[in-house]
Design an enzyme around this catalytic site. Structure first.
Site, PDB file in Angstrom:
ATOM      1  N   TYR A  55     -40.033  77.703  -9.002  1.00  0.00           N
ATOM      2  CA  TYR A  55     -41.347  78.127  -9.488  1.00  0.00           C
ATOM      3  C   TYR A  55     -41.311  79.610  -9.876  1.00  0.00           C
ATOM      4  O   TYR A  55     -41.814  79.999 -10.925  1.00  0.00           O
ATOM      5  CB  TYR A  55     -42.409  77.878  -8.415  1.00  0.00           C
ATOM      6  N   GLY A  56     -40.685  80.436  -9.033  1.00  0.00           N
ATOM      7  CA  GLY A  56     -40.591  81.862  -9.335  1.00  0.00           C
ATOM      8  C   GLY A  56     -39.824  82.131 -10.619  1.00  0.00           C
ATOM      9  O   GLY A  56     -40.232  82.955 -11.440  1.00  0.00           O
ATOM     10  N   LYS A  59     -41.943  81.264 -13.614  1.00  0.00           N
ATOM     11  CA  LYS A  59     -42.962  82.276 -13.910  1.00  0.00           C
ATOM     12  C   LYS A  59     -42.332  83.558 -14.444  1.00  0.00           C
ATOM     13  O   LYS A  59     -42.886  84.211 -15.318  1.00  0.00           O
ATOM     14  CB  LYS A  59     -43.831  82.543 -12.676  1.00  0.00           C
TER      15      LYS A  59
END
Length: 120
Positions: A55-56, A59
């Site tokens: 997820y990081g 993003k």
């Protein structure tokens, strides 16, 4: 939509951090993302300085993509008043956060809506 988790301090490797921060093209960004995917598949991502957060990374990729597109827009259309933005809605009370977020989804939508509706 970005996220604070995509912040560059996410990266253990200064080289990886710099490559995301200074990414200058879509091809370069695609290469970074593909390298991450390959290293995750090989199980070598941590030793190569990648974070363990898919997820990081996604993003961080969105933030880098925003920078690339904004620079490209400015270069191709110097007189354009178009703005290309990314923002973080904050930690919202949604299914994704198991309803642990401190903001309502409506509150989190304020900044993206403002950016979408504001004249350039």
């Amino acid at each position: 939509i970005g996220s604070q988790i995509g912040h560059l301090k996410l990266f253990k490797s200064e080289d990886k951090r710099a490559r995301f921060e200074n990414c200058a093209s879509l091809d370069e960004l695609e290469g970074l993302i593909n390298a991450y995917i390959s290293d995750v598949k090989d199980g070598t991502h941590e030793e190569k300085g990648w974070p363990s957060s898919n997820y990081g990374i996604s993003k961080a990729g969105v933030i880098a993509l925003t920078r690339v597109l904004a620079a490209r827009e400015k270069e191709l259309f110097p007189d354009s008043h178009m703005r290309i933005n990314v923002c973080c809605p904050g930690y919202c009370d949604t299914d994704m956060t198991s309803h642990k977020g401190t903001r309502t989804a409506e509150h989190g939508a304020r900044t993206p809506a403002m950016l979408a509706l504001t004249d350039a």
